[in-house]
Write a protein that holds these residues in place. Structure first.
Motif, PDB file in Angstrom:
ATOM      1  N   LEU A 132       0.827  -1.206   0.000  1.00 45.20           N
ATOM      2  CA  LEU A 132       0.000   0.000   0.000  1.00 45.20           C
ATOM      3  C   LEU A 132       0.866   1.262   0.000  1.00 45.20           C
ATOM      4  O   LEU A 132       0.650   2.191  -0.788  1.00 45.20           O
ATOM      5  N   SER A 133       1.862   1.306   0.876  1.00 39.60           N
ATOM      6  CA  SER A 133       2.714   2.501   0.973  1.00 39.60           C
ATOM      7  C   SER A 133       3.584   2.682  -0.267  1.00 39.60           C
ATOM      8  O   SER A 133       3.857   3.810  -0.690  1.00 39.60           O
ATOM      9  N   TYR A 134       3.996   1.557  -0.876  1.00 39.50           N
ATOM     10  CA  TYR A 134       4.815   1.655  -2.087  1.00 39.50           C
ATOM     11  C   TYR A 134       4.021   2.304  -3.221  1.00 39.50           C
ATOM     12  O   TYR A 134       4.529   3.137  -3.972  1.00 39.50           O
ATOM     13  N   PHE A 135       2.755   1.938  -3.345  1.00 35.90           N
ATOM     14  CA  PHE A 135       1.899   2.579  -4.344  1.00 35.90           C
ATOM     15  C   PHE A 135       1.819   4.088  -4.107  1.00 35.90           C
ATOM     16  O   PHE A 135       1.924   4.897  -5.029  1.00 35.90           O
ATOM     17  N   GLN A 136       1.622   4.474  -2.852  1.00 35.32           N
ATOM     18  CA  GLN A 136       1.502   5.897  -2.538  1.00 35.32           C
ATOM     19  C   GLN A 136       2.791   6.653  -2.864  1.00 35.32           C
ATOM     20  O   GLN A 136       2.757   7.788  -3.357  1.00 35.32           O
ATOM     21  N   ILE A 137       3.927   6.028  -2.601  1.00 30.72           N
ATOM     22  CA  ILE A 137       5.212   6.666  -2.926  1.00 30.72           C
ATOM     23  C   ILE A 137       5.333   6.881  -4.427  1.00 30.72           C
ATOM     24  O   ILE A 137       5.756   7.953  -4.894  1.00 30.72           O
ATOM     25  N   LEU A 138       4.968   5.864  -5.211  1.00 31.46           N
ATOM     26  CA  LEU A 138       5.043   6.002  -6.671  1.00 31.46           C
ATOM     27  C   LEU A 138       4.142   7.126  -7.170  1.00 31.46           C
ATOM     28  O   LEU A 138       4.510   7.887  -8.067  1.00 31.46           O
ATOM     29  N   TYR A 139       2.944   7.241  -6.605  1.00 35.49           N
ATOM     30  CA  TYR A 139       2.029   8.312  -7.030  1.00 35.49           C
ATOM     31  C   TYR A 139       2.567   9.695  -6.657  1.00 35.49           C
ATOM     32  O   TYR A 139       2.380  10.667  -7.396  1.00 35.49           O
ATOM     33  N   LEU A 140       3.224   9.809  -5.483  1.00 38.94           N
ATOM     34  CA  LEU A 140       3.659  11.115  -4.969  1.00 38.94           C
ATOM     35  C   LEU A 140       5.069  11.502  -5.396  1.00 38.94           C
ATOM     36  O   LEU A 140       5.446  12.673  -5.260  1.00 38.94           O
ATOM     37  N   PHE A 141       5.862  10.573  -5.900  1.00 39.96           N
ATOM     38  CA  PHE A 141       7.280  10.821  -6.166  1.00 39.96           C
ATOM     39  C   PHE A 141       7.461  11.916  -7.226  1.00 39.96           C
ATOM     40  O   PHE A 141       7.064  11.754  -8.376  1.00 39.96           O
ATOM     41  N   LEU A 142       8.039  13.065  -6.815  1.00 37.96           N
ATOM     42  CA  LEU A 142       8.403  14.218  -7.651  1.00 37.96           C
ATOM     43  C   LEU A 142       7.190  14.967  -8.201  1.00 37.96           C
ATOM     44  O   LEU A 142       7.095  16.174  -8.078  1.00 37.96           O
ATOM     45  N   TYR A 143       6.274  14.289  -8.866  1.00 34.34           N
ATOM     46  CA  TYR A 143       5.072  14.922  -9.405  1.00 34.34           C
ATOM     47  C   TYR A 143       3.841  14.102  -9.014  1.00 34.34           C
ATOM     48  O   TYR A 143       3.944  12.890  -8.822  1.00 34.34           O
ATOM     49  N   GLN A 144       2.670  14.771  -8.929  1.00 32.22           N
ATOM     50  CA  GLN A 144       1.442  14.091  -8.532  1.00 32.22           C
ATOM     51  C   GLN A 144       0.330  14.360  -9.563  1.00 32.22           C
ATOM     52  O   GLN A 144      -0.644  15.070  -9.273  1.00 32.22           O
ATOM     53  N   PRO A 145       0.449  13.801 -10.773  1.00 32.91           N
ATOM     54  CA  PRO A 145      -0.574  14.071 -11.795  1.00 32.91           C
ATOM     55  C   PRO A 145      -1.856  13.265 -11.627  1.00 32.91           C
ATOM     56  O   PRO A 145      -2.857  13.574 -12.252  1.00 32.91           O
ATOM     57  N   TYR A 146      -1.814  12.214 -10.788  1.00 36.31           N
ATOM     58  CA  TYR A 146      -2.980  11.341 -10.653  1.00 36.31           C
ATOM     59  C   TYR A 146      -3.466  11.327  -9.203  1.00 36.31           C
ATOM     60  O   TYR A 146      -3.541  10.271  -8.563  1.00 36.31           O
ATOM     61  N   GLU A 147      -3.805  12.504  -8.689  1.00 34.48           N
ATOM     62  CA  GLU A 147      -4.138  12.619  -7.268  1.00 34.48           C
ATOM     63  C   GLU A 147      -5.437  11.880  -6.930  1.00 34.48           C
ATOM     64  O   GLU A 147      -5.517  11.185  -5.905  1.00 34.48           O
ATOM     65  N   ARG A 148      -6.456  12.003  -7.753  1.00 37.62           N
ATOM     66  CA  ARG A 148      -7.715  11.304  -7.471  1.00 37.62           C
ATOM     67  C   ARG A 148      -7.518   9.790  -7.529  1.00 37.62           C
ATOM     68  O   ARG A 148      -8.056   9.041  -6.704  1.00 37.62           O
ATOM     69  N   GLU A 149      -6.723   9.340  -8.474  1.00 33.25           N
ATOM     70  CA  GLU A 149      -6.455   7.910  -8.604  1.00 33.25           C
ATOM     71  C   GLU A 149      -5.681   7.401  -7.388  1.00 33.25           C
ATOM     72  O   GLU A 149      -5.907   6.280  -6.930  1.00 33.25           O
ATOM     73  N   ARG A 150      -4.758   8.231  -6.862  1.00 38.61           N
ATOM     74  CA  ARG A 150      -3.975   7.819  -5.683  1.00 38.61           C
ATOM     75  C   ARG A 150      -4.897   7.553  -4.488  1.00 38.61           C
ATOM     76  O   ARG A 150      -4.754   6.545  -3.785  1.00 38.61           O
ATOM     77  N   LYS A 151      -5.843   8.457  -4.253  1.00 38.11           N
ATOM     78  CA  LYS A 151      -6.752   8.274  -3.127  1.00 38.11           C
ATOM     79  C   LYS A 151      -7.676   7.081  -3.353  1.00 38.11           C
ATOM     80  O   LYS A 151      -8.007   6.354  -2.407  1.00 38.11           O
ATOM     81  N   LEU A 152      -8.084   6.876  -4.595  1.00 35.87           N
ATOM     82  CA  LEU A 152      -8.927   5.724  -4.909  1.00 35.87           C
ATOM     83  C   LEU A 152      -8.182   4.411  -4.682  1.00 35.87           C
ATOM     84  O   LEU A 152      -8.765   3.421  -4.222  1.00 35.87           O
ATOM     85  N   MET A 153      -6.860   4.412  -4.977  1.00 36.17           N
ATOM     86  CA  MET A 153      -6.066   3.194  -4.832  1.00 36.17           C
ATOM     87  C   MET A 153      -6.012   2.741  -3.369  1.00 36.17           C
ATOM     88  O   MET A 153      -5.957   1.538  -3.093  1.00 36.17           O
ATOM     89  N   VAL A 154      -6.035   3.694  -2.434  1.00 36.30           N
ATOM     90  CA  VAL A 154      -6.054   3.323  -1.017  1.00 36.30           C
ATOM     91  C   VAL A 154      -7.297   2.496  -0.715  1.00 36.30           C
ATOM     92  O   VAL A 154      -7.239   1.460  -0.032  1.00 36.30           O
ATOM     93  N   ARG A 155      -8.442   2.908  -1.247  1.00 32.01           N
ATOM     94  CA  ARG A 155      -9.705   2.200  -0.999  1.00 32.01           C
ATOM     95  C   ARG A 155      -9.711   0.820  -1.659  1.00 32.01           C
ATOM     96  O   ARG A 155     -10.420  -0.078  -1.197  1.00 32.01           O
TER      97      ARG A 155
END
Length: 643
Positions: free
Chosen positions: A88-111
Motif C-alpha cells: 500500500l505505501s509503495y503505491f503511494q510513494i510512486l504516485y507522490l514521487f516528484l510529481y502528482q498528476p494522478y491525485e484522485r487515482e492515488r486516493k482511490l487506490m487506497v480504498r
C-alpha cells in the motif's frame, strides 16, 4: 539451542536488508521538511524493516519449528500485515514521487488496496489454521499478491515517465529507474514460481534481485530528492548503502545458500554466520555513528561556513573572511572565496570614487548636450521654414502656370474681338451688311472661346480652393460597400452621358462580412469619384484609339476586403481598370498638385489625385497606392484603418 535456532544465508541477507531499511529510516527522520511522501516513505520502510526482521526469524528457526503455533502466528500477525502495508505505501510513494498528476487515482487506490490486503491476510490465516500450513498455497498466494501489485507499479511508473518527459526530463529519468526496479520485482516473482524459493536458482535470484531492487529504490529516492535533504544526509545514506552492499556480496560469496533441509551442511556454516552477524552489527554501528561525525567535521561544517560567508557578502558585508580549515578542495574554494571578497572590496572602493566624480562629469555633459539640442532645434526650424518656402514657391509656380494658359487665350481673343468690333462698325457704316454679319459670327465664336477658357480658369480656382480646405466634415459610421457601389453608378452614368458609345463591364467583388468603418463620408466619396473618373477616362481613351481589328471591352473591377498590417487592421478598396495604364515615371508624379496626363480641354486641373492623397493619408491615416502597367491597366488601392 541448535534445535531452535539454525542460521541460514537467507536470514543474514534479510538482516542486512533490515539494517538498510533502518538506515533509510534514519535518513527520513533526519529530514526537516514534513511532506506527504515523507510520511508514506516512513510507513513503507517501517513495514519493510518488520518484514525483513520476520524473514530473518523465519529463516533462522529450525525446520522442525514450521507448522507450530509460533510459526502460524508469525505468518498471520507479522509476515502478512507487513507485506500488505508495504504494498500500500509503495503505491503511494510512486504516485507522490516528484510529481502528482494522478491525485484522485492515488486516493482511490487506497480504498482498493486495503480490502485486497485484508483478504490476503485472511487467506493466509485460513491456510495456516484450516489448511495445515500448506507451503505451496502460502507461496502461491504470496506470489500472486506480489506479482499483481508489481504489475500495477510497473504500469504506473511507465505512465508517469511518459507524462513527465515533455515537462521534466530529469524526473522522467528517475521514474525510468523505477520501471527497471519493478521489472526486477516481477522477474523475481516469476523465477520463484518456476523454480521455488528452496532451489539453487531461487536462493540466489530472490535475495540478489530483492537487494538490487531495494538498492535502486534508495539511490533513486536520495539522488532525485524525493524529499529535500542536506548534503551530509545524502552522503551518509550513499556510504551506508555501499558498506551494506559489500557485506551482502561477502555473505553470498563465502556462505552460499544451502538447502534448508540439509541440516548437516547448515550446522557447518553456523560459526561463520554468527561472525557475520557480529560484523554486521559493528559495521552498522560505525556507519551510523562515526561516519556522520567525520562527514560533519570534514565536509558539512566547512560548507556551512562557506555558505554563511556567501550570504554575508550577498548582504553587502565585503569585510567577511571565512576560516580556511584543511587544504582540500573545500579549503582551496574557501581561500579563493576570501580572495574574491577582497577583490570585490577594492572594486567597490574604486567604484565609489568614480561615482563621486561622475556627477560633475554628467552635469558638464548634460550642459553640452542641451546646447547641442538647442542648436539642432534652431537648425531644424530653419530647415522646416526653408522647406515650406520652397513648397510654397513650387505651388505658386504651378498655380501661375496653370492659370496663365486660359488667361492667355482670354487676352488674345479679347484683342482679336476688339479689332473685329471696329471692323464691324466700319462695315455697318459702309452699308455692307453681309460682311458685317460674317464679322459678327467671328465675334460670337471668339466670345464662346473666351467663355470656355474663363470657365477653365474658374475650375482651376475652385479645385485650388478645395485643395486648400483639405479635410472637411465629421466622421460617421459608413457602409463602405454601399459607398463604393454608389460612387461607381454615379460616375458611370456621367461618362455614358458624355460618351454615349462607351460601354464598360463593371464587376463588384465586395466582402459582405466587413464591419462598418468610421470615416468622413463625403471626402471618401470624392476620392472614389476622382479615381473612377481617371479609370473611365483611361478605358474610353483606349477604346477610341483601338484599331478596328482589335476587340476591346472595357472592364472595371471594384473590390473590398479586410486588411491587416503589423498591429493595424482595417478595410481595403481596390479599383482595377484595363485602360491605357501608366509608365513607372508617370506613377511617381500622379499625386503631385497640377500634374495631369490629360490634354487641355478634357476637364482636368491636375488636383484630383493630389487632394485624394491628402484625404486618405492625412485625414484618415491610411494609404493610397498605385500599381500600373503601360498598355494593360491600373489598380488604385485605398487602405483605411479602423481608428
Amino acid at each position: 539451542m541448535n534445535d531452535l535456532i539454525l542460521l541460514h544465508t537467507h536470514s543474514i541477507i534479510a538482516f542486512i536488508l533490515a539494517m538498510t531499511q533502518i538506515g533509510m529510516l534514519i535518513y527520513l527522520f533526519g529530514l526537516k521538511e514534513k511532506t506527504v511522501i515523507r510520511r508514506w516513505m516512513i510507513i513503507n520502510y517501517v513495514a519493510s524493516v518488520i518484514w525483513q526482521v520476520d524473514q530473518t526469524i523465519r529463516f533462522s528457526i529450525h525446520p522442525s519449528v514450521s507448522k507450530t503455533l509460533f510459526y502460524k502466528l508469525e505468518t498471520i500477525l507479522i509476515y502478512s500485515p507487513a507485506l500488505a502495508i508495504l504494498t500500500l505505501s509503495y503505491f503511494q510513494i510512486l504516485y507522490l514521487f516528484l510529481y502528482q498528476p494522478y491525485e484522485r487515482e492515488r486516493k482511490l487506490m487506497v480504498r482498493i488496496v486495503i480490502p485486497v490486503a485484508i483478504s490476503f491476510v485472511a487467506f493466509n490465516a485460513w491456510n495456516e489454521f484450516f489448511n495445515d500450513s500448506h507451503q505451496l498455497v502460502f507461496q502461491g498466494a504470496s506470489f500472486i499478491y506480489g506479482f499483481l501489485t508489481n504489475i500495477w507499479a510497473l504500469v504506473l511508473s511507465i505512465r508517469k515517465t511518459r507524462y513527465l518527459k515533455p515537462i521534466d526530463p530529469k524526473a522522467a529519468q528517475a521514474h525510468e529507474i523505477l520501471i527497471g526496479v519493478n521489472v526486477m520485482f516481477i522477474v523475481m516473482c516469476v523465477i520463484l514460481l518456476a523454480f521455488g524459493l528452496e532451489s539453487p536458482i531461487g536462493y540466489w535470484s530472490f535475495f540478489i534481485l530483492i537487494w538490487l531492487c531495494n538498492l535502486g529504490q534508495i539511490i533513486t529516492y536520495i539522488a532525485y530528492s524525493a524529499v529535500p535533504a542536506n548534503f551530509q544526509i545524502k552522503i551518509s545514506g550513499f556510504s551506508y548503502v555501499t558498506v551494506v552492499t559489500i557485506l551482502i556480496v561477502v555473505t553470498l560469496v563465502f556462505f552460499p545458500p544451502l538447502d534448508p533441509l540439509d541440516l548437516e551442511a547448515r550446522y557447518d556454516q553456523q560459526k561463520g554466520l554468527v561472525q557475520m552477524f557480529i560484523m554486521l552489527g559493528m559495521a552498522a554501528l560505525v556507519v551510523s555513528t562515526v561516519l556522520p561525525e567525520l562527514l560533519r567535521l570534514s565536509l558539512t561544517d566547512p560548507i556551512k561556513r562557506l555558505l554563511a560567508g556567501v550570504q554575508s557578502v550577498n548582504a553587502g558585508d565585503l569585510n567577511t573572511t571565512v576560516p580556511v580549515g584543511s587544504m582540500d578542495e573545500i579549503g582551496y574554494l574557501t581561500k579563493n572565496f576570501n580572495l574574491m571578497t577582497q577583490s570585490l572590496k577594492r572594486a567597490n572602493v574604486q567604484l565609489r570614487d568614480y561615482a563621486e566624480t561622475l556627477e560633475a562629469k554628467v552635469a558638464d555633459r548634460t550642459a553640452s548636450l542641451n546646447k547641442s539640442l538647442e542648436d539642432l532645434k534652431t537648425a531644424q526650424s530653419q530647415l522646416v521654414q526653408a522647406e515650406k518656402m520652397a513648397s510654397l514657391g513650387e505651388l505658386t509656380s504651378g498655380i501661375a502656370h496653370e492659370i496663365q494658359n486660359p488667361l492667355n487665350f482670354v487676352n488674345n481673343f479679347s484683342d482679336v474681338s476688339s479689332e473685329l468690333i471696329v471692323e464691324l462698325k466700319e462695315e455697318l457704316l459702309a452699308g455692307k451688311t453681309q460682311d458685317a454679319i460674317e464679322i459678327a459670327d467671328d465675334l460670337i465664336e471668339n466670345l464662346n472661346r473666351i467663355l470656355h477658357h474663363g470657365q477653365r480658369a474658374g475650375e482651376i480656382v475652385k479645385s485650388m480652393l478645395e485643395h486648400s480646405k483639405g479635410i472637411t466634415g465629421q466622421k460617421e459610421t459608413t457602409d463602405i460597400n454601399s459607398l463604393c457601389e454608389s460612387a461607381t453608378d454615379i460616375k458611370y452614368n456621367l461618362i455614358k452621358a458624355k460618351y454615349p458609345n462607351f460601354e464598360c463591364k463593371i464587376i463588384h467583388d465586395f466582402d459582405l462580412d466587413l464591419k462598418d468603418i468610421e470615416l468622413i463620408k463625403d471626402d471618401i466619396h470624392r476620392v472614389l469619384l476622382n479615381i473612377l473618373d481617371n479609370a473611365f477616362y483611361a478605358m474610353n481613351d483606349k477604346n477610341e484609339n483601338s484599331r478596328p481589328d482589335q476587340e476591346y471591352l472595357a472592364q472595371l473591377k471594384i473590390r473590398t476586403n479586410k486588411w491587416e498590417k503589423d498591429d493595424t487592421s482595417g478595410i481595403e478598396i481596390s479599383i482595377t481598370d484595363n485602360g491605357t495604364g501608366m509608365s513607372e515615371d508617370i506613377q511617381t508624379k500622379i499625386f503631385q498638385p497640377f500634374y495631369t496626363t490629360k490634354p487641355t480641354g478634357r476637364g482636368s486641373t491636375g488636383l484630383g489625385l493630389s487632394l485624394s492623397y491628402d484625404i486618405i493619408t492625412k485625414g484618415h491615416k491610411g494609404e493610397l497606392l498605385v500599381d500600373s502597367t503601360l498598355g494593360q491597366g491600373t489598380t488604385m488601392t485605398i487602405r483605411l484603418p479602423y481608428l
